[in-house]
Design an enzyme around this catalytic site. Sequence first.
Site, PDB file in Angstrom:
ATOM      1  N   SER A 109      16.994  18.298  -0.075  1.00 30.32           N
ATOM      2  CA  SER A 109      18.218  17.544   0.190  1.00 30.32           C
ATOM      3  C   SER A 109      19.113  17.386  -1.028  1.00 30.32           C
ATOM      4  O   SER A 109      20.335  17.258  -0.895  1.00 30.32           O
ATOM      5  CB  SER A 109      17.871  16.148   0.731  1.00 30.32           C
ATOM      6  OG  SER A 109      17.258  16.231   1.991  1.00 30.32           O
ATOM      7  N   GLU A 328      25.089   8.732   6.253  1.00 29.99           N
ATOM      8  CA  GLU A 328      23.883   9.544   6.416  1.00 29.99           C
ATOM      9  C   GLU A 328      22.901   8.902   7.388  1.00 29.99           C
ATOM     10  O   GLU A 328      22.551   7.723   7.248  1.00 29.99           O
ATOM     11  CB  GLU A 328      23.164   9.722   5.073  1.00 29.99           C
ATOM     12  CG  GLU A 328      21.919  10.619   5.195  1.00 29.99           C
ATOM     13  CD  GLU A 328      20.925  10.455   4.057  1.00 29.99           C
ATOM     14  OE1 GLU A 328      20.091  11.371   3.883  1.00 29.99           O
ATOM     15  OE2 GLU A 328      20.955   9.425   3.356  1.00 29.99           O
TER      16      GLU A 328
END
Length: 508
Positions: A109, A328
Site C-alpha cells: 500500500s 480510505e
Amino acid sequence: MKHLVLLCLLSTGISIASENNTVHTDNQWYRQGQEKIKALQAQADFPKQAKNIIFFVGDGMSLATITASRIYQGQQKGEDGEENLLSFEKFPYTALSKTYNTNLQTPDSAGTMSAMITGIKTKAGAISVDERVQIGECGPKAHHTTSLLTEAELAGFRTGIVTTARLTHATPAATYANSEKRGWEADSDIPKKYRKDCKDIALQLIDYPHGDGLEVAMGGGRKNFIGTKKADPEYLLLAKGERKDQRDLTSQWLKKHDHAAYVWNQKQFDALDVSKTDHLLGLFEPSHMQYEIDRKNDVAGEPALKEMTAKALQILQKDDKPFFLMVEGGRIDHGHHAGYAKKALHDTVAFSSAIENALSMVDLNETLIMVTADHAHTMSMSGYAQKGNPILGKIVVPDDQGNPSKTLQKDAQGKPMTTLSYANGPGYVNGDERPDLTHVDTEHKEYKQAATVPLYSETHSGEDVIIYATGAGSQLVRGVLEQNMTYHIMKAAISHQLQLNANETKGK
C-alpha cells in the site's frame, strides 16, 4: 430490398422474431439493454475542469471484492444480489490501473498510494519518496516527492483525510508525509541514529509545514500521538501511547491551529459544532478503527466512515474555497489479510455508502470524484453456485434442467464448498483432508474462508484494479493506465483552479 428493410427495422429498435423465437421487446434483458443504451446516449458531458476533488481509496478492493460485495449488499436488501450495483459502479468512466511497485510485481500500500498521490512510482514500503531510496535508511530530502494534497494546500485549498485505518498508516500517510519506511509511524519506530534527521509520520502530520495545515484528519492511531507514559483515554488500563519523546501531539494540534478541535469518541464527534471548527483532528482508536460489522461494540463509540466523510465535507465546504479530500476504506484490506471475507465485504458496502452520501453533498459540475483501490487480494469466486445463492454460503447448484435446487456442490472428497476462497492465508487447514463444512456456519463474520497455501496473513495479489470516476474532469479515466496516472488525471482536472489560486496569492 429485403436487407434494406431489415436494417431499417433494426436501426429503429423494432424487434424481429419468427414464430418460434423470443420477441425481443418482451424479454427483460433485452429491454434493460435498450434502456441502458438510451441512458448512455443521453448522458451529458461534465466540464473538463474541476474546482474540488474527492479521492476514495478502497484498500485492497479487488474486482472480486467488488463483485462479491455487490451481491452481498443486494442480498442484505432481500434481492438475489447479482443485478445490484454499488454506488460507484454507476459512474460513467472507468479504467484499469497497473499496480506493481518499482521493485515488486505484487505491491504494497505504501508504494501504490505514493504513486497515486504524487505521480511517481516507487518501492514497496516507501512513503512519498522516489525509487532511489534505501528502505529503512534515513536519506536525503532530494528523494522526497510532493503529494497532490500538498500542492492543493499550498494553493490555498482546504484539505482533509479520512480513514478507518490508523492516520499514520501507509495510505493516509502518503498524502502528507515523506518516509523511507512506512513503519516509522511514531518516534519509537525509528532507529535512534535517524531520529534527528527523519521525523516520524505522526509528527509530520502535526508539524505539517504547508499552507495553513490540513483542515480535517480523522481515523485511528491514537497511540502514535501520545507518550509511552500516558494511558489511552478509552482503554485506561490496557493501552498507552508509543511516543518515547512523551509529546502529546493532540495538544499540539490544538495549540497550532485557530478554531481547532480534537475528538476521540462518538459523543464528542456528534457534539462538534462545524461552524466553529476550522481544523479537526479525530483519533478514535489506539490502532485501526473497528471493522464496520463490529463498530456497535466499540467501548466509547466511534463514527462510521459515512459519518466521518460527511463531517469532513461540512468543514471543507464552509466557504467558497476549493477543497481536496482523500477518504480510505482501510479495513477492507485487513479483513482479507485475516481471511475474514465477510468483514471485508461489509466494509466495502460501508465504503460504498460513504461515496453515495458524498455524491448527495457536492455539485458534480465542479467536483471530480474518483474511486479506486491501491492493490488487489487473492480472494476469488468459484464453483457453480445458482443465482441468488448466499455469496458467503456453501455452493448450491441448479438441477439438470438449469432450475433452482437444494443440491450442494461437492469437492473430490464429497464435502461442500464455498463460493469464496483465498489463494493463501490463515484459512488453510493442515492435512490432506478438507474439513466437512456441512454443519459449519460459513456466513459467520469470523469464519475464515479456505486458503490453498498456509500463511499467517493472506497476501495481496498483483492484478490490475479499477478506477471509477464521475464529475468534472472525469473523462480522462479510460484505458489501461499506470497507477501513477491517477495523480496526473486529478491534477489535470484542477490545473486551472491551482493556477487561479496561485495568481490570487501573487496578487495579495
